[in-house]
Motif scaffolding. Structure first.
Motif, PDB file in Angstrom:
ATOM      1  N   TYR B 699       0.839  -1.194   0.000  1.00 13.84           N
ATOM      2  CA  TYR B 699       0.000   0.000   0.000  1.00 13.84           C
ATOM      3  C   TYR B 699       0.876   1.246   0.000  1.00 13.84           C
ATOM      4  O   TYR B 699       1.721   1.434   0.873  1.00 13.84           O
ATOM      5  CB  TYR B 699      -0.912  -0.021   1.232  1.00 13.84           C
ATOM      6  CG  TYR B 699      -1.782   1.195   1.364  1.00 13.84           C
ATOM      7  CD1 TYR B 699      -2.741   1.484   0.399  1.00 13.84           C
ATOM      8  CD2 TYR B 699      -1.666   2.045   2.446  1.00 13.84           C
ATOM      9  CE1 TYR B 699      -3.539   2.602   0.512  1.00 13.84           C
ATOM     10  CE2 TYR B 699      -2.460   3.161   2.570  1.00 13.84           C
ATOM     11  CZ  TYR B 699      -3.400   3.446   1.602  1.00 13.84           C
ATOM     12  OH  TYR B 699      -4.189   4.552   1.705  1.00 13.84           O
ATOM     13  N   ARG B 700       0.703   2.058  -1.020  1.00 18.78           N
ATOM     14  CA  ARG B 700       1.442   3.315  -1.245  1.00 18.78           C
ATOM     15  C   ARG B 700       2.950   3.106  -1.406  1.00 18.78           C
ATOM     16  O   ARG B 700       3.726   4.051  -1.347  1.00 18.78           O
ATOM     17  CB  ARG B 700       1.180   4.312  -0.101  1.00 18.78           C
ATOM     18  CG  ARG B 700      -0.279   4.717  -0.032  1.00 18.78           C
ATOM     19  CD  ARG B 700      -0.467   5.982   0.721  1.00 18.78           C
ATOM     20  NE  ARG B 700       0.092   7.139   0.035  1.00 18.78           N
ATOM     21  CZ  ARG B 700       0.126   8.343   0.576  1.00 18.78           C
ATOM     22  NH1 ARG B 700      -0.357   8.535   1.783  1.00 18.78           N
ATOM     23  NH2 ARG B 700       0.642   9.347  -0.088  1.00 18.78           N
ATOM     24  N   GLU B 703       4.743   4.694  -4.562  1.00 21.52           N
ATOM     25  CA  GLU B 703       5.170   6.106  -4.641  1.00 21.52           C
ATOM     26  C   GLU B 703       6.552   6.303  -4.043  1.00 21.52           C
ATOM     27  O   GLU B 703       7.104   7.388  -4.066  1.00 21.52           O
ATOM     28  CB  GLU B 703       4.181   6.994  -3.867  1.00 21.52           C
ATOM     29  CG  GLU B 703       2.765   6.893  -4.374  1.00 21.52           C
ATOM     30  CD  GLU B 703       1.778   7.460  -3.367  1.00 21.52           C
ATOM     31  OE1 GLU B 703       2.074   8.512  -2.769  1.00 21.52           O
ATOM     32  OE2 GLU B 703       0.724   6.829  -3.157  1.00 21.52           O
ATOM     33  N   GLU B 733      -7.524   0.933   6.866  1.00 22.86           N
ATOM     34  CA  GLU B 733      -6.719   2.131   6.672  1.00 22.86           C
ATOM     35  C   GLU B 733      -5.410   1.971   7.404  1.00 22.86           C
ATOM     36  O   GLU B 733      -5.321   1.282   8.426  1.00 22.86           O
ATOM     37  CB  GLU B 733      -7.471   3.375   7.162  1.00 22.86           C
ATOM     38  CG  GLU B 733      -7.752   3.385   8.640  1.00 22.86           C
ATOM     39  CD  GLU B 733      -8.461   4.649   9.083  1.00 22.86           C
ATOM     40  OE1 GLU B 733      -9.003   5.359   8.223  1.00 22.86           O
ATOM     41  OE2 GLU B 733      -8.466   4.919  10.293  1.00 22.86           O
ATOM     42  N   GLU B 734      -4.402   2.623   6.845  1.00 28.20           N
ATOM     43  CA  GLU B 734      -3.082   2.513   7.433  1.00 28.20           C
ATOM     44  C   GLU B 734      -3.107   3.170   8.809  1.00 28.20           C
ATOM     45  O   GLU B 734      -3.489   4.321   8.954  1.00 28.20           O
ATOM     46  CB  GLU B 734      -2.060   3.215   6.532  1.00 28.20           C
ATOM     47  CG  GLU B 734      -0.632   3.027   6.971  1.00 28.20           C
ATOM     48  CD  GLU B 734       0.344   3.725   6.027  1.00 28.20           C
ATOM     49  OE1 GLU B 734      -0.099   4.269   5.012  1.00 28.20           O
ATOM     50  OE2 GLU B 734       1.548   3.727   6.330  1.00 28.20           O
ATOM     51  N   THR B 737       2.990   2.687  10.315  1.00 28.33           N
ATOM     52  CA  THR B 737       4.064   1.994   9.605  1.00 28.33           C
ATOM     53  C   THR B 737       5.358   2.398  10.268  1.00 28.33           C
ATOM     54  O   THR B 737       5.553   3.567  10.574  1.00 28.33           O
ATOM     55  CB  THR B 737       4.081   2.391   8.119  1.00 28.33           C
ATOM     56  OG1 THR B 737       2.860   1.973   7.539  1.00 28.33           O
ATOM     57  CG2 THR B 737       5.225   1.721   7.391  1.00 28.33           C
TER      58      THR B 737
END
Lengths: 586, 755
Positions: B699-700, B703, B733-734, B737
């Protein structure tokens, strides 16, 4: 929008005003000038007021009242007052005044009061200037209460533009110092000026007692809102030269609660924008010469900390495991050692610890603190003085005998000593239950055999040293040429050896009679036999040499005569040595 | 001894010549020689009076060597504390630590009755009945003992140092064991070898607070006491070995090895005609008492009489009785033929009865069949086909030669040599060690982690080889040196060369050969020592919670992401939140984050683990259903794409698919593979690119620039650019991290409003 937010609060204040307006006027004191400066650059609101009071009545006044609205009073963290001496530029703040909570009669209930007791009563017409410093925590309220990672943090501060006092105030002004950032809005009254990050209210003149004019300032505040919900400090004194300090922190970010996602990517790439409201480190200022600093939490060491030190202080920058966003919590422990002589002093037979009470962290609000002082074992007559409000240091007095610090080492030594004593006793005490069992008897017998063998060995050793004497006499002969002395020596040795062999006899016969010695007996017998042979050879050699000396034979001839004997002797010696070693190993 | 005499003669003449020259005729000449001899002897005697007796000397040496070995075994295991910190390592130790903490706080009865609702949500786990309490009780006793002595230690420190402490004790046991099977010098060598053997250190460094740390001590102790009992035939020793066995049972599931090896050993002794009353006493006492004691451990319970794995011991027990009975009958019956008939009848009946009993027991389900774990030991391929959850653990893989070499080093070569010496001197004790060595070597080959069990045997047998070799060589040297000593004592001036030449003539090159061989042995041993130290400091001291890597400038970079994440969970999630993660991290999450987990390393419920595997390998909305059913609040994944950490969840993912698919056939392994190949880049299977695990890990990530010169979204652990860079999450949802992205935590959103 800035004002609409605290509707509830405003209503509270309105009620307060109604209550205040109905209160009676107190004494004849007039505050001729009040200047207030509120510093809001950190999460703590620091209000510094300079108050000039004048006695306008007939009787002298010895104390001055300070009033604080109850809503604020519960956030009051610190309050001091000092007398200002001198005029104009030469002003110096001098004597600190005692400030005590007061509860004067007939006052509105929504106010808390403190009295400042003047060192000497204020006579009619006299005036006095005071510096009052107050600090409030939790008085910056985040608004909005929940923000996302990308939002900036906005807070509201509420106060009154007019100095709230039970006395009439002639001239007054208020200055608010805000952080260098956006100001969302502020209450505009008459005489309000906004100058960059400063907002100025006033001057206002001739206001009656308890005048009140609420103001609210809504501004951006992104500094650390670190709040220690709980702090436990432990100071442990060891008279071996160390003061060990351990501090357990339970930290929360007291600002606007964060909502939605936390994106590490955003935080990593633009920490200033996508994490403006978070803080990632705290700085603690420890006393100089702090050593053995550690920083850990319940699950282990935290490796992100840096220590810088100079002669005045030791600065430690600690980074929690993760950046703290609004509402996030963390907990950790720091500990350090300090030299004893810097903090523990001795006077009149009493020792006292002089230590700062609060947390060494910068810009940290502590909600609840527990301080534990651990004195060494054997301390007596404890007493504590914690005059906080005047100075931020506490003192613990106690008596301690220096000898008491030797107690632990002494205990250790005693413990080890008794361990050895037990070992010795265990080795020497016969612990077998049955004294008649076969194995026990066999063991006893074997012990006897070993002792006997030991004795035999000793005797053989004695024999060997007697042989030495014989050889020594030969040497003397070559040096002095005294044949008679040499002969006498031989006789003496002979007698001695005979005695020794007599001693050997019963020992050997004992060995022969005891069955466990069966396997060792032949070797022992061989040893004794060899020894006897050695004796004889030595005697023969001795007499030969003496004889040839008497006959004045040449060196070579003597040598030839002795040579064969000498060879035997050497071989025998070697054998005896080997046998002794062998028997030793059994 | 002709050479000796010769040299003595020449010496004498030279000496006399010398004196004759220096002194005039008048001087008494013969004194030169005895004087020389005399001073030499005097010297020796005066030394001897100070010297300890040989026996005492030897004792002193032995005790000090043992003491040094004891200390060495402890301190070499402290590398992990020096390199990192005093912390609990890896996965299982965290559970042990948590339970020990519970035991010390709440007491033994609470511990025994503990129902843990923080794991295996919503099933829970009866902890008291599903663990081997030996380790926890040991640590708690040490802790209470130290407290009683007023040492204010933290329980964590006790737990961290338990394994090294027991490793030190193991060296002592190894010494006594070596002494029992060979001699005391072999015992010393065994103690020294086992103190630093990497195969053992891998499981007993400071912080490796696992059952094995204590169990190897217990295992060796039981074996030693049993061998001692067999050698002496004394009830005391067999009783002691029964207690040793009890301790072992309380500490580790590996006790099954003991309860099968000892009967096997007894059987071999019976077959080879080495039956004796000593053996009868030792085995019966040990078996009966050991069995009764072992039943006190709740986790083991009645397995000794009910499970197939323990039946061998019982069979041998009855066989012993038959043997004894036959012996007695043989003694009574004088007629040989009559006895033979009797023998035939008895043996047939017994075997028949035993077979019937076993058959009925198995058929009626009273005797449980062998477990899968047991099968997988006998047949290395069994787990791969039948129990993926066992096969998925890396330490259950068959051992590679390199790891044998890594863990044993020269012992691998000394082992056969030691076996040779053992066979040369066959006794009851050496037969035991040979059998222990051979069986455990086989098991070590089947599973990597069982190298540990083989290590003591390998050390002992190698010690026999080293000790016997060195002893032989040293004896050779010593007899020689004595002779030369005798010669040189006479050699007043300088005819050494000639005497030596004479010596070598008599026995050519033997002495030099011995010296060379000795040097060789010491060289090998020193190589072993350096290897062990290197392995300990570099390979086996990592706590695997904290990862360390070398930075660009050679500096040490620490990745403390696991603890960062766990501490975040502990501090910033509701206390009753349920965390879903792959089972590897279960123990750590309960211990460090103090949160309820769905599955953990106990792996007792395959279906539950398969459910998690299924959730991880489904599409997000399907997974969401499962997570809602399990009341999951947070999902935790481990991801190494940023740091290049390879043992992350993406690399473990195929096992999740396999285990999930084993129970839920909806999950099919081929859906995640492309032509049998596992990939995460553009060419990956569509199901792979959209399953929950992939989404949560990446996830993400698309980028992020991870490496200079590579496109964004370059996965460093697998060295590819990921295939799905546009990941949208709907139901999760994150939440957090970690700074190096190793652990990613997602929050499960509450369901949307219906309109």
């Amino acid at each position: 929008m800035g004002l609409g937010l605290g509707v509830m609060r405003t209503i509270e204040f309105l009620l307060l005003i109604i209550a205040i307006l109905s209160a009676p006027v107190l004494s004849d004191l007039i505050l001729s000038k009040v200047e207030r400066r509120i510093d809001l650059t950190s999460q703590i609101a620091r209000i510094a007021s300079t108050i000039k009071a004048e006695n306008d009545g007939s009787s002298s006044v010895s104390e001055i009242l300070l009033s604080i609205p109850e809503v604020q009073a519960k956030n009051l963290a610190y309050l001091t007052a000092k007398l200002v001496e001198g005029k104009g530029k030469a002003k110096t703040s001098g004597v600190a005044l005692a400030v005590e909570p007061a509860n004067p009669k007939g006052m509105p209930p929504a106010l808390s009061f403190y009295t400042m007791i003047l060192p000497k009563p204020l006579a009619n017409g006299d005036s006095v200037t005071l510096d009052v410093l107050a600090a409030f925590t939790h008085s910056l309220r985040p608004f909005p209460e929940k923000i996302t990672q990308a939002d900036i943090q906005l807070v509201v501060f509420q106060d009154t533009a007019h100095y709230l006092s039970p006395y009439p105030v002639k001239v007054q002004s208020l200055t608010l110092k805000l952080p260098d950032a956006r100001i969302e809005s502020y209450t505009k009254l008459e005489n309000t000026k906004g100058l960059g990050s400063e907002i100025k209210y006033g001057p206002y003149e001739n206001l009656p007692p308890f005048s009140y004019s609420p103001v609210a300032i809504h501004f951006e505040a992104n500094q650390a809102f670190a709040v220690a919900r709980e702090l436990v400090r432990e100071i442990e004194i060891s008279h071996w030269g160390n003061v060990q300090v351990t501090e357990h922190y339970d930290i929360v970010h007291g600002g606007a609660m964060s909502k939605g996602e936390f994106s590490r990517l955003d935080y990593q790439s633009k920490p200033q924008i996508r994490g403006a409201s978070a803080f990632k480190h705290l700085v603690a200022k420890l006393p100089p010469r702090a050593h053995s600093i550690y920083y850990r939490d319940a699950i282990g060491n935290i490796s992100t900390s840096h220590v810088r030190g100079d002669s005045k202080k030791t600065e430690i920058l600690i980074e929690p495991r993760y950046p703290l966003f609004g509402g996030w919590k963390t907990a950790f422990t720091i500990g350090y050692g300090l030299p004893l002589q810097d903090f523990v002093f001795e006077s009149e037979g009493k020792r006292f610890l002089n230590f700062s009470f609060g947390s060494p962290m910068h810009d940290l609000v502590t909600d609840s603190i527990t301080l534990k002082v651990v004195l060494p074992e054997g301390s007596k007559y404890l007493s504590v003085s914690t005059p906080f409000v005047v100075q931020q240091e506490e003192e613990v007095y106690y008596q301690f005998n220096a000898l008491a610090m030797l107690m632990e080492p002494f205990m250790l030594i005693t413990g080890i000593f008794f361990l050895f004593v037990t070992c010795i006793i265990y080795v020497h005490v016969d612990l077998s239950i049955s004294k008649s069992s076969a194995s026990y008897l066999a063991k006893l017998q074997w012990d006897d055999v070993r002792a006997t063998v030991q004795q035999i060995q000793n005797t053989v050793n004695q024999c060997l040293s007697t042989h030495e004497k014989l050889e020594a006499s030969l040497r003397d002969l070559s040096r002095t040429g005294d044949v008679q002395a040499c002969k006498a020596a031989r006789k003496a040795t002979d007698g001695l050896l005979k005695e020794l062999s007599k001693e050997l006899k019963p020992l050997i016969s004992f060995l022969q009679s005891s069955p466990p010695a069966a396997h060792i007996l032949p070797k022992v017998e061989e040893l004794v036999a060899k020894e006897r042979e050695l004796q004889e050879r030595l005697m023969a050699k001795h007499s030969t040499i003496v004889d040839s000396y008497e006959k004045k034979l040449g060196g070579r001839e003597t040598e030839n005569r002795v040579a064969s004997v000498q060879q035997k002797i050497v071989a025998l010696r070697q054998d005896i040595e080997d046998l002794m070693e062998y028997i030793d190993e059994i | 001894m002709p050479p000796q005499t010769m040299s003595a003669k020449t010496d004498a003449t030279i000496g006399v010549n010398g004196t004759a020259k220096s002194t005039s005729n008048q001087a008494p000449p013969p004194m030169a020689l005895p004087a020389n001899l005399k001073s030499d002897l005097l010297n020796k005697l005066s030394l001897k009076s100070f010297k300890l007796k040989t026996k005492q000397q030897e004792l002193l040496l032995r005790v000090s060597i043992l003491f040094l070995v004891y200390v060495l075994a402890f301190i070499t295991r402290l590398f992990s504390v020096l390199r990192y910190e005093s912390m609990i390592h890896e996965f299982d130790p965290y559970f042990n630590y948590r339970t020990t903490l519970f035991l010390t706080e709440k007491g033994f009865y609470e511990f025994w009755n503990w129902f843990d609702y923080e794991s295996w949500y919503p099933l829970g786990r009866i902890v008291g009945g599903t663990l081997y309490p030996g380790l926890m009780v040991t640590a708690a006793l040490i802790y209470w003992g130290l407290r009683f002595l007023r040492f204010a230690v933290h329980i964590r420190e006790v737990c961290v140092l338990t394994a090294p402490f027991f490793a030190s004790n193991t060296t002592l046991v190894a010494y006594f064991f070596g002494k029992e099977i060979w001699d005391s010098s072999a015992g010393l060598v065994a103690a020294a070898l086992i103190a630093i053997c990497p195969g053992y250190i891998s499981r007993s460094v400071a912080g490796s607070y696992d059952n094995e740390g204590v169990a190897i001590f217990a295992l060796l102790l039981t074996f030693y006491l049993f061998v001692k009992a067999v050698n002496t035939g004394s009830l005391t020793w067999s009783l002691a070995s029964a207690f040793g066995y009890f301790y072992m049972v309380s500490a580790w599931g590996g006790y099954v090895f003991i309860i099968n090896l000892i009967p096997l050993y007894v059987l071999v002794l019976l077959i080879t005609g080495r039956y004796s009353v000593r053996l009868y006493i030792a085995y019966n006492c040990m078996y009966v008492l050991g069995m009764l004691l072992a039943m006190q451990i709740r986790f083991v319970g009645f397995q000794h009489v009910q499970s197939g794995e323990h039946m061998a011991a019982m069979g041998v027990f009855f066989l012993m009785q038959v043997f004894y009975f036959l012996d007695w009958v043989k003694y009574l019956l004088s007629d040989k033929r009559l006895f033979e008939t009797f023998l035939r009848i008895t043996v047939t009946t017994t075997v028949g009865l035993a077979a019937v009993a076993l058959g009925v027991g198995t058929a009626s389900g009273y005797i449980s069949p062998w477990t899968g774990r047991f099968y997988s030991l006998l047949d290395p391929t069994y787990a791969k086909d039948h129990i993926p959850i066992i096969a998925s653990v890396s330490e259950h893989q068959p051992t590679a030669w390199s790891s044998f070499m890594f863990d044993f080093h020269i012992l691998l070569f000394l082992f056969p040599a030691g076996l040779y010496f053992c066979f040369k001197r066959l006794t009851d004790a050496t037969i035991f060690i040979v059998m222990y060595g051979l069986t455990s070597m086989y098991f070590a080959g089947v599973m990597v982690r069982l190298i540990l069990v083989a290590t003591p045997a390998v050390c002992l047998i190698s010690a026999i080889a080293v000790s016997a070799t060195v002893k032989n060589l040293a004896q050779l040297l010593r007899t020689k040196s004595k002779v030369t000593q005798g010669g040189s004592s006479k050699a007043a001036s300088g005819s050494k060369a000639s005497s030596k030449a004479l010596l070598d003539q008599s026995q050519p090159f033997q002495r030099n050969g011995a010296i060379a061989l000795l040097l060789g042995v010491f060289y090998l041993l020193s190589k072993y020592a350096t290897h062990c130290t290197w392995v300990t400091s570099e390979a086996y001291s990592s706590p695997s919670i904290v990862l360390a890597a070398r930075g660009a400038h050679g500096n040490k970079v620490i990745f403390d992401d696991y603890r960062e994440a766990y501490f975040w969970l502990q501090q910033n999630t509701p206390t009753d939140a349920k965390v879903m993660s792959w089972w590897d991290y279960g123990y750590q999450i309960t211990a460090m984050a103090n949160r309820t987990v769905i599955v953990d390393n106990n792996t007792w419920n395959n279906t539950h683990i398969a459910t998690v595997g299924r959730a991880m390998s489904s599409y997000e909305d399907e997974a969401y259903e499962i997570m809602r059913e399990l009341d999951v609040g947070y999902v935790l994944v481990v991801f190494g794409g940023v740091t290049g950490y390879s043992s992350d969840d993406i690399n473990k993912f195929l096992w999740m698919v396999r285990i999930g698919g084993g129970v839920f056939p909806v999950i099919k392994e081929p859906d995640y593979l492309v032509n049998g190949e596992y990939r995460v880049d553009k060419g990956a299977a569509p199901k792979m690119l959209n399953c929950l695990m992939y989404k949560l890990c990446y996830y993400r990530f698309g980028e992020l620039m991870t490496e200079y010169g590579k496109p964004p979204g370059f996965d460093r652990a697998r060295g590819v650019e990921i295939g799905n860079k546009d990941i949208k999450l709907e139901h999760l949802e994150e939440a957090f991290t970690t700074s190096n992205w190793i652990v990613r935590i997602y929050k499960v959103k509450p369901p949307n409003n219906r309109w």
